[in-house]
Design a protein around this motif. Structure first.
Motif, PDB file in Angstrom:
ATOM      1  N   VAL A  58       0.841  -1.190  -0.137  1.00 24.98           N
ATOM      2  CA  VAL A  58      -0.246   0.011   0.133  1.00 24.98           C
ATOM      3  C   VAL A  58       0.755   1.118  -0.047  1.00 24.98           C
ATOM      4  CG1 VAL A  58      -1.662   1.361   1.381  1.00 24.98           C
ATOM      5  CG2 VAL A  58      -1.875  -1.281   0.965  1.00 24.98           C
ATOM      6  N   ILE A  59       1.844   1.365   0.855  1.00 20.97           N
ATOM      7  CA  ILE A  59       2.619   2.584   1.063  1.00 20.97           C
ATOM      8  C   ILE A  59       3.378   2.809  -0.217  1.00 20.97           C
ATOM      9  CG2 ILE A  59       4.626   3.474   2.307  1.00 20.97           C
ATOM     10  CD1 ILE A  59       3.451   2.396   4.863  1.00 20.97           C
ATOM     11  N   LEU A  60       4.121   1.648  -0.757  1.00 22.18           N
ATOM     12  CA  LEU A  60       4.971   2.042  -1.996  1.00 22.18           C
ATOM     13  C   LEU A  60       3.942   2.122  -3.194  1.00 22.18           C
ATOM     14  CD1 LEU A  60       7.763  -1.042  -1.816  1.00 22.18           C
ATOM     15  CD2 LEU A  60       7.958   1.543  -1.290  1.00 22.18           C
ATOM     16  N   SER A  61       2.825   1.681  -3.470  1.00 21.41           N
ATOM     17  CA  SER A  61       1.995   1.834  -4.381  1.00 21.41           C
ATOM     18  C   SER A  61       1.785   3.585  -4.465  1.00 21.41           C
ATOM     19  CB  SER A  61       0.709   1.239  -4.483  1.00 21.41           C
ATOM     20  OG  SER A  61       1.156  -0.260  -4.351  1.00 21.41           O
ATOM     21  N   PHE A  62       1.202   4.003  -3.075  1.00 23.34           N
ATOM     22  CA  PHE A  62       1.003   5.401  -2.920  1.00 23.34           C
ATOM     23  C   PHE A  62       2.004   6.112  -3.211  1.00 23.34           C
ATOM     24  CE2 PHE A  62      -3.148   3.878  -1.173  1.00 23.34           C
ATOM     25  CZ  PHE A  62      -4.101   5.128  -1.493  1.00 23.34           C
ATOM     26  N   GLU A  66       2.337   9.270  -5.859  1.00 27.97           N
ATOM     27  CA  GLU A  66       2.720  10.610  -5.588  1.00 27.97           C
ATOM     28  C   GLU A  66       3.905  11.147  -6.238  1.00 27.97           C
ATOM     29  OE1 GLU A  66       4.574  13.604  -2.899  1.00 27.97           O
ATOM     30  OE2 GLU A  66       5.262  11.697  -3.474  1.00 27.97           O
ATOM     31  N   HIS A  67       4.927  10.451  -6.355  1.00 29.16           N
ATOM     32  CA  HIS A  67       5.921  10.588  -7.302  1.00 29.16           C
ATOM     33  C   HIS A  67       5.759  10.945  -8.763  1.00 29.16           C
ATOM     34  CE1 HIS A  67      10.239  10.691  -8.356  1.00 29.16           C
ATOM     35  NE2 HIS A  67      10.136  10.187  -9.230  1.00 29.16           N
ATOM     36  N   ALA A  68       4.942  10.151  -9.219  1.00 24.10           N
ATOM     37  CA  ALA A  68       4.575  10.291 -10.864  1.00 24.10           C
ATOM     38  C   ALA A  68       3.767  11.462 -10.865  1.00 24.10           C
ATOM     39  CB  ALA A  68       3.542   8.940 -11.076  1.00 24.10           C
TER      40      ALA A  68
END
Length: 330
Positions: A58-62, A66-68
């Motif tokens: 979940v955290i890495l996906s978000f 966010e970076h994108a």
């Protein structure tokens, strides 16, 4: 050429922080040795691994989203003000990491790929530090919860002294394990909490400054292509809104998971008070004194204990900061 600039200091600090968090991998070896020596294998919860993996995904996906969005925002700024389509990628790379090229490093296509890749990896490494704290907190909390379950299941029962001695010694091992983990990661916890508070306040500032609901105030004379972005001029608003939501959610997740360690250490006390008078003795008294006389919690470099009260204090600080910003914006 200006060697020392705000951009230079910002990106150097990011690089140093990323290198620091890369040391997390070496921490696991030490922590696994502490787990093996704790003699608490009977209290391991098999669901912890699933919870840790779920939090990681979940955290890495978000974080990736966010970076994108931040890259989309930067690309829109470049396209809005660009008069030569062939130079958009070059300008995008230079704007993404200006301090590197201010040092005199020549731009090439390969350099651009390297800069963008390094930027993405730094974002992932930064998020890994928060995941690390959550996973450690889940493990420590699960051990304490399993001990609490055994104590609560015997609420009000007449049991021999040896039984309470065993539970007290197991609880003591669990508290020593918490301290061992804290000694290894309290610096990481401190940086995590400090960075979360800083970025929440920073994104709140940008959100209030740009007034969500209006398009970017870009001069059409200097930027004739405006709006050319994916969100028709709302790129900054979309990015700042999502980033604030993500940082707030991540901060609360880290804080609440870490605070559960302290909360779990206090759960057994009511059941110990319910021990019948005929079974009450030195072991129960020592057990209660240990629970109430010692603070079992993760710390931020030993400056503060992570408890629910601390979480409320941090939330109050953020709300106060927002109210001050609103007053200045009026």
């Amino acid at each position: 050429m200006k060697l020392i600039s705000a951009y230079f200091l910002f990106y150097v600090s990011n690089c140093l922080t990323s290198l620091f968090f890369m040391r997390l991998g070496t921490k696991w070896h030490y922590l696994l040795k502490q787990i093996a020596a704790s003699e608490l294998n009977e209290y391991l919860d098999l669901n912890v691994s699933f919870k840790c993996n779920f939090a990681t995904v979940v955290i890495l996906s978000f974080a990736v989203v966010e970076h994108a969005l931040s890259r989309i925002c930067k690309l829109a700024d470049v396209k809005d003000c660009s008069t030569d389509d062939d130079l958009i990628y070059e300008k995008f790379v230079i704007e993404s990491c200006p301090w590197m090229f201010e040092l005199g490093i020549p731009y090439t296509f390969a350099t651009g790929i390297y800069v963008l890749t390094l930027n993405t990896l730094a974002t992932i490494i930064w998020s890994y530090s928060h995941i690390f704290i959550i996973c450690v907190s889940l493990y420590l909390t699960s051990v304490l919860k399993q001990i609490n379950k055994r104590i609560i299941s015997r609420d009000g029962q007449h049991l021999p002294v040896s039984h309470w001695r065993k539970l007290r010694e197991d609880y003591n091992r669990a508290t020593r394990l918490v301290r061992s983990f804290d000694d290894a990661i309290n610096s990481i916890v401190f940086i995590s909490f400090a960075s979360n508070l800083f970025f929440v306040c920073l994104q709140l500032y940008y959100l209030l400054k740009r007034s969500i609901g209006t398009v970017n105030s870009v001069p059409t004379v200097e930027c004739p292509n405006y709006p050319s972005g994916l969100f028709n001029g709302y790129e900054v608003s979309v990015y700042v809104s999502f980033s604030l939501m993500f940082v707030l959610s991540r901060s609360l997740a880290v804080s609440l998971m870490a605070a559960q360690v302290h909360s779990a250490s206090l759960v057994a006390a009511p059941s110990l008070y319910n021990v019948p008078s005929s079974s009450y003795g030195t072991e129960i008294q020592r057990f209660l004194e240990q629970i109430h006389g010692d603070t079992v919690a993760l710390t931020g470099l030993n400056f503060f204990y992570i408890t629910k009260e601390l979480v409320l204090s941090v939330v109050g600080t953020i709300v106060t900061y927002e109210l001050v910003l609103l007053q200045f914006n009026q």
